[in-house]
Design an enzyme around this catalytic site. Structure first.
Site, PDB file in Angstrom:
ATOM      1  N   SER A  91      35.388  18.878  14.644  1.00 26.27           N
ATOM      2  CA  SER A  91      34.693  18.851  14.904  1.00 26.27           C
ATOM      3  C   SER A  91      32.638  18.468  14.922  1.00 26.27           C
ATOM      4  O   SER A  91      33.071  18.199  13.804  1.00 26.27           O
ATOM      5  CB  SER A  91      34.280  21.095  13.676  1.00 26.27           C
ATOM      6  OG  SER A  91      32.623  21.126  13.579  1.00 26.27           O
ATOM      7  N   SER A  93      29.713  19.348  14.846  1.00 26.97           N
ATOM      8  CA  SER A  93      29.220  19.002  13.626  1.00 26.97           C
ATOM      9  C   SER A  93      29.485  19.211  11.992  1.00 26.97           C
ATOM     10  O   SER A  93      28.516  18.200  11.589  1.00 26.97           O
ATOM     11  CB  SER A  93      28.299  20.768  13.438  1.00 26.97           C
ATOM     12  OG  SER A  93      29.234  21.436  13.755  1.00 26.97           O
ATOM     13  N   ASP A 253      28.111  30.658  15.680  1.00 26.69           N
ATOM     14  CA  ASP A 253      27.384  28.911  15.192  1.00 26.69           C
ATOM     15  C   ASP A 253      25.816  28.058  15.831  1.00 26.69           C
ATOM     16  O   ASP A 253      25.419  29.025  16.371  1.00 26.69           O
ATOM     17  CB  ASP A 253      28.412  27.866  16.137  1.00 26.69           C
ATOM     18  CG  ASP A 253      28.327  26.867  15.836  1.00 26.69           C
ATOM     19  OD1 ASP A 253      27.431  26.252  14.922  1.00 26.69           O
ATOM     20  OD2 ASP A 253      29.340  25.807  16.489  1.00 26.69           O
ATOM     21  N   CYS A 257      26.882  23.258  18.565  1.00 27.18           N
ATOM     22  CA  CYS A 257      28.366  23.370  18.642  1.00 27.18           C
ATOM     23  C   CYS A 257      29.212  21.889  19.724  1.00 27.18           C
ATOM     24  O   CYS A 257      28.763  22.202  20.009  1.00 27.18           O
ATOM     25  CB  CYS A 257      28.852  23.736  19.065  1.00 27.18           C
ATOM     26  SG  CYS A 257      30.437  24.361  19.038  1.00 27.18           S
TER      27      CYS A 257
END
Length: 348
Positions: A91, A93, A253, A257
């Site tokens: 991921s 973030s 989100d 993202c």
């Protein structure tokens, strides 16, 4: 204070998306790779994810990362990403949050003006460059794993919508990407509930009709996240675009993202809409931004892949301890339908 469990956590967000980091209270687990460790948590220790992410300690719009010793000897640290419904292999973030926490707490020595490190993830080794000044990690750039397209314009039958064309791409997670206008939506915050409702419906339809499989790790299969996109705009300082990423069990989100940006770069490159080195400023539903570009190309199995780099910022928000009282009636938390939104009517 009595406690069955005490976890030391640093609160953090990257461009609006919460990615707290567990820095103490969780021991290492067996595994030759970080993906092995992910599977161990998923099958043997999922109570930790539920404890920190479910109510009353957590909420639907957050993630939590756990720092662990790396498996790859080239890495400075390892980490796993815990989300509401899954353990994400990677991921963007969350790697920005985790890097910021590692540096600002001194777990990894900070060097000014630039700190370079490598983090071991369940998707592979990721190189990170942090811009640092006066003890603050000002921005984090990560060189993600190769990203590639599995299908372009895949027709999917969606209840209540008919045939919807989606692109399916790997950016560290398996994404379905759909054009907002093609499903009659605008990427405006005030339409958030509708974006989530329709996005989850499309995602479930994709999951029922098509299963992408990562060629390097067949255990990583199936779309779990969806990006609703608006067209790319050309500007004086590169390209700009907006997206809204729908995360299960039903929320948006808050950041642009990171892995979604990588998946979109792969799609844009496959369509001839962006070249190596061109800047893409990717924006979120709240207007926050990641800068990104393609630094090169590669091959992943039979797929032509791009090598994406994404840059963003994170801020520490808290230092806290999460505890579990032995008399707490909800040791793994709970969910209430007003916040943990999933429609029971697929045609609604």
């Amino acid at each position: 204070m009595r406690s069955l469990r005490t976890l030391s956590v640093v609160g953090c967000h990257a461009e609006g998306e919460v990615g707290d980091v567990i820095v103490g209270g969780v021991l290492d687990v067996p595994g030759k790779t970080m993906y092995d460790k992910l599977v161990h948590f998923q099958t043997q220790a999922d109570h930790i994810r539920q404890l920190v992410l479910n109510e009353p300690r957590g909420r639907s719009s957050m993630n939590t990362n756990v720092v662990l010793p790396p498996c790859n000897p080239l890495a400075d640290a390892g980490f796993l990403v815990m989300e509401s419904e899954e353990y994400a292999p990677m991921s963007g973030s969350n790697i920005i949050c985790t890097t910021t926490v590692l540096l600002e707490t001194g777990m990894v020595p900070m060097k000014e003006p630039t700190t370079k490190l490598c983090l071991d993830t369940a998707a592979g080794l990721v190189g990170v460059t942090a811009d640092c000044h006066a003890g603050k990690c000002r921005a984090v750039s990560f060189d993600n794993v190769p990203s590639f397209v599995a299908r372009l314009d895949l027709p999917v039958e969606v209840p209540g919508l008919g045939t919807v064309l989606v692109d399916v791409a790997w950016g560290g997670m398996w994404y379905a990407l759909v054009d907002a206008a093609s499903i009659g939506l605008d990427l405006d915050n005030k339409y958030g509930a509708r974006l989530v409702e329709v996005g989850e419906r499309i995602k479930r339809a994709v999951q029922a009709q098509y299963t992408p499989i990562h060629p390097d790790n067949p255990s990583i299969r199936g779309v779990s996240i969806l990006s609703i996109t608006e067209p790319v705009q050309d500007g004086l300082h590169g390209k700009t675009a907006k997206n809204a990423v729908v995360v299960s069990p039903g929320r948006l989100d808050r950041s642009p993202c990171g892995t979604g940006t990588c998946a979109r770069l792969a799609v844009l490159h496959a369509r001839g809409a962006i070249g190596e080195g061109e800047l893409l400023r990717h924006r979120s539903i709240i207007g926050s931004e990641f800068e990104s570009h393609i630094r090169g190309t590669a091959k992943v199995g039979e797929y032509d892949a791009v090598l994406p780099t994404v840059k963003g910022r994170a801020w520490i928000t808290s230092y806290k301890q999460i505890v579990l009282d032995p008399e707490d009636p909800w040791p793994q938390g709970f969910r209430v339908g007003d916040q943990w939104h999933v429609s029971v009517d697929p045609g609604a």
